[in-house]
Enzyme design. Structure first.
Site, PDB file in Angstrom:
ATOM      1  N   HIS A  97       0.818  -1.214   0.000  1.00  0.00           N
ATOM      2  CA  HIS A  97       0.000   0.000   0.000  1.00  0.00           C
ATOM      3  C   HIS A  97       0.841   1.248   0.000  1.00  0.00           C
ATOM      4  CE1 HIS A  97      -2.862  -3.018   1.299  1.00  0.00           C
ATOM      5  NE2 HIS A  97      -3.415  -2.475   0.257  1.00  0.00           N
ATOM      6  N   CYS A 114      -7.670  -1.327 -16.887  1.00  0.00           N
ATOM      7  CA  CYS A 114      -7.168  -0.413 -15.853  1.00  0.00           C
ATOM      8  C   CYS A 114      -6.004  -0.970 -15.031  1.00  0.00           C
ATOM      9  CB  CYS A 114      -8.296   0.020 -14.924  1.00  0.00           C
ATOM     10  SG  CYS A 114      -8.995  -1.303 -13.937  1.00  0.00           S
TER      11      CYS A 114
HETATM   12  C1  PEP Z   1      -6.041  -4.903 -11.230  1.00  0.00           C
HETATM   13  O1  PEP Z   1      -6.083  -5.986 -10.621  1.00  0.00           O
HETATM   14  O2  PEP Z   1      -5.547  -4.780 -12.357  1.00  0.00           O
HETATM   15  C2  PEP Z   1      -6.574  -3.681 -10.615  1.00  0.00           C
HETATM   16  C3  PEP Z   1      -6.690  -2.571 -11.306  1.00  0.00           C
HETATM   17  O3  PEP Z   1      -6.908  -3.737  -9.326  1.00  0.00           O
HETATM   18  P1  PEP Z   1      -5.855  -3.750  -8.118  1.00  0.00           P
HETATM   19  O4  PEP Z   1      -4.493  -3.470  -8.682  1.00  0.00           O
HETATM   20  O5  PEP Z   1      -6.305  -2.693  -7.169  1.00  0.00           O
HETATM   21  O6  PEP Z   1      -6.017  -5.141  -7.596  1.00  0.00           O
END
Ligand code: PEP
Ligand code: MG
Length: 746
Positions: free
Chosen positions: A364, A677
């Protein structure tokens, strides 16, 4: 130990203190010390060897050996008896040195004439600095009291070395904390930064290792331990009803704080002439030495508790530590063993860079550092030992390299690099308001990822067209208790206000796996990444999810709202989540709250299973966002947090790109809006390939928008597609080489 020896070592320490207090330059001071140790211990020889570099010890001062060999005689760690003391950190005590295991004859020192040898490590908090040796012609084994006395003196020398007491005119010592150091770590956020070291938890420096009034030192120790105990009891009181694991840790703390053995050993050290803080540090050093040898995880934990406790005690005794009131230097570069997201946020954007001794790319702290666009290097071994507050430091977040106290040539080269970065930023700023249209006329939506209020100014600054992923869990993770609905509503409203009508996609709470809320009972799962996380938690324990949905619905205040659920593995989960949304809307309606003018409920595609969901899922879902970070780890069965495997498979692997293409096709059939994303959306080469596979919306860190757009403006997606198809046809494993060749030719 007999009283006479006790006063012997006190006498020796007393003389040592006088020598330390003298105005002599570094080398003279060290010479004087070897002289008085030899004199006090009745030996012909006393020598100090200190590390030149990680591998080499150098004779730095001697009484009795050939004076010409000072700063000439060197040995590698492990070599000879001195080298053995340094390698194993253990005392060597022998009446017949020439016949002892490991003995090495060094003619330049004339040491063959000496029969007895006693060598003790010079170390500070587990860090080996050198070796202190006494030798005599008479074949004698030194008594355990003599060994003890020499160990205490070695500790004082270590402390003084740390303080730079031997550095000065005429001193040829390689001063610790003055040399340039290069540390290779792992890049966790790109960028280059130059500044000055700011230690998150500065190490306590003991400036008075020797004391002449044992009674007073004993009182100081007792008072400090009492303060420590009261503090631990208070923490225990507060945590009584809390988390069991934390309680166990505190109980262990209390046990140590009340440990008679610990106390007794420190009292004995004080009786022999050490100050209270030096006695604590001596115990701490020994615990650290044991820690490095213990394999058992439980025992290591306990030793590390003891270490922590010693630190607290040292802070009480010296008044140093967190509340010293020291001010951040100019251009601060934060150095820490590790840091939580909350602490990091408190520092905020004022930091120029961050270097962590531990830490991980997916932590984090790393997410926060990325959100704040602060260069971050993790896994920087020994940085907390090497760096001192205020040191000049350069952080290369691209390469994961740290230059501590760099020399002129490095400084010059590094500044060139920073200048290039700045130029690139200026170039990106010039295309900020230009739409991302490829040379063959394909328009790509450039969205940004966010999760903190601190991100929002980037909406204008980066040229993002909206927020494609708002990670709501960050607000939960950076607090010590569950946020209230009203707080969340206020926050989401501020996000929507700041977006000025640009779309924002809020992802509901994605916890579990690596994201553990400090105030929720941790579940002990054998494989948390595949465990009870994200939507699984939301559906099983819907209380928090409902509260969050209410906060979101209210924050919209009649504006359009987009919500998506993380980690949907099958259609049914989406349906159940959507039903929760509908129930919440109904409740809000009954309560008379204004509802969003338009509400879209989407799903994140992060598990391969969802790509093969029934067509009805694609028809029903308002939009899909590919969470590439998770999707990739499950596609290749390679843990995204595990340094050993996380880079093993290329995103431009033909199988993965084909899989992405398949998702694009399925969405096209139902006309379902699709975005990507994960981190790959922010990597220019990966991003253009994703676009070539048919992705038309990319959501990335704000700092990546410039570089990605800049490349998109130059590529022909049709051509890229052909290149990718050819590579596939040839049976290439990844399309990267072919794509790179095309890009180089642009
Ligand atoms: C992902 O898994 O690509 C994502 C965007 O979520 P996180 O990185 O928060 O798990
Ligand atoms: Mg994810």
């Amino acid at each position: 130990m007999a009283d006479s020896t006790e006063s012997e070592s006190r006498k020796l320490l007393g003389r040592l203190r006088e020598a330390m207090a003298s105005d002599d330059a570094g080398q003279a001071r060290l010479d004087k010390i070897t002289h008085l140790i030899a004199d006090s211990m009745g030996t012909e020889v006393c020598s100090v060897y200190l590390f030149r570099d990680d591998e080499t010890l150098e004779l730095c001062a001697t009484q009795g050996l050939n004076i010409e060999s000072v700063h000439q005689t060197r040995m590698r760690i492990g070599e000879g008896l001195v080298g053995r003391v340094a390698r194993f950190g253990k005392v060597v005590n022998t009446p017949d040195a020439p016949n002892a295991k490991g003995f090495r004859y060094m003619p330049e020192t004339g040491e063959e004439r000496y029969s007895s040898f006693l060598g003790v490590p010079v170390q500070r908090l587990g860090e080996m600095l050198g070796v202190l040796v006494v030798q005599s012609k008479e074949a004698r084994e030194f008594s355990s009291d003599a060994v003890y006395a020499l160990e205490v003196v070695a500790m004082v020398i270590a402390e003084m070395t740390e303080l730079g007491a031997f550095v000065g005119e005429g001193a040829a010592l390689s001063p610790l904390h003055q040399q340039a150091v290069l540390i290779h770590g792992t890049s966790a956020q790109e960028g280059a930064a130059e500044g000055n070291v700011w230690l998150h938890e500065p190490r306590v420096i003991v400036t008075n290792p020797i004391a002449d009034d044992p009674q007073r030192e004993l009182e100081r120790l007792h008072d400090a331990v009492e303060e420590l105990r009261v503090g631990v009891d208070k923490m225990l009181e507060v945590s009584r009803n809390g988390d069991k694991e934390q309680l166990q840790v505190l109980e262990a703390y209390r046990m140590f704080a009340n440990s008679k053995g610990w106390m007794r050993r420190m009292e004995e050290d004080i009786a022999r002439g050490l100050s209270a803080e030096a006695a604590v540090e001596k115990e701490q050093s020994q615990a650290r030495a044991r820690m490095s040898q213990v394999q058992d995880a439980y025992l290591r934990e306990r030793l590390s508790d003891l270490d922590d406790l010693s630190n607290r005690l040292l802070r009480i005794l010296t008044g140093q530590g967190a509340d010293t009131g020291a001010e951040l230097p100019e251009n601060p570069i934060l150095i820490a063993r590790n840091i939580g997201p909350g602490d990091l946020l408190e520092y905020g954007r004022g930091l120029r860079g961050i270097v962590l001794e531990e830490g991980s790319v997916g932590s984090h702290a790393a997410i926060v550092a990325r959100a704040l666009a602060i260069p971050l290097v993790v896994n920087a071994k020994r940085i907390t030992t090497e760096a001192l507050n205020g040191d000049h430091i350069m952080v290369d977040g691209d390469q994961g390299v740290v230059h501590l106290r760099p020399d002129e040539t490095v400084v010059g080269a590094f500044r060139d690099k920073i200048a290039m970065h700045t130029q690139a930023q200026e170039r990106y700023a010039s295309i900020r308001n230009k739409p991302a249209v490829t040379t063959d006329g394909q328009r790509i939506n450039m969205m940004m990822n966010a999760g903190l209020m601190a991100d929002l100014p980037s909406l204008d600054g980066s040229g993002a067209e909206g927020v494609g992923l708002f990670r709501t869990e960050l607000q939960f993770l950076v607090r010590n208790q569950m946020p209230k609905r009203s707080e969340l509503k206020a926050l989401y409203k501020r996000v929507l206000d700041a977006a000025h009508g640009k779309p924002v996609v809020f992802r509901t709470l994605d916890i579990g796996s690596d994201k553990v809320l400090p105030y929720m009972k941790p579940t002990d799962e054998p494989n948390p990444a595949l465990g009870w996380r994200a939507i699984r938690v939301g559906l099983d324990k819907p209380g928090v999810m409902r509260m969050q949905l209410q906060a979101l619905l209210r924050a919209a205040e009649g504006r359009p709202l987009s919500v998506m659920f993380p980690f949907v593995a099958q259609f049914e989960e989406y349906r159940a989540a959507k039903a929760e949304v509908e129930k919440t809307i109904e409740r809000e309606r009954i309560l008379g709250h204004v509802l969003p003018s338009d509400l879209e409920v989407g799903a994140m595609l992060e598990t391969p299973s969802l790509a093969y969901a029934p067509q009805k899922f694609f028809d029903e879902v308002a939009f899909i966002s590919i969470g590439g970070n998770d999707l990739k780890q499950f596609f290749f069965a390679a843990d995204r947090e595990n340094e050993r495997v996380r880079r093993r498979y290329d995103t431009l692997n033909v199988s993965f790109l084909s899989f992405i293409e398949r998702i694009v096709e399925r969405c096209a059939i139902s006309g379902t809006p699709l975005s990507f994303c994960g981190e790959d959306a922010g990597r220019p080469v990966e991003a253009v390939c994703l676009a070539a596979m048919g992705i038309r919306t990319l959501s990335m860190r704000p700092a990546s928008i410039g570089p990605v757009k800049s490349l998109l403006l130059r590529v022909d997606l049709g051509e890229l597609r052909k290149i990718i198809a050819d590579a596939r046809h040839r049976g290439d494993q990844a399309v990267r080489p072919a794509v790179m060749e095309y890009l180089r030719g642009l």
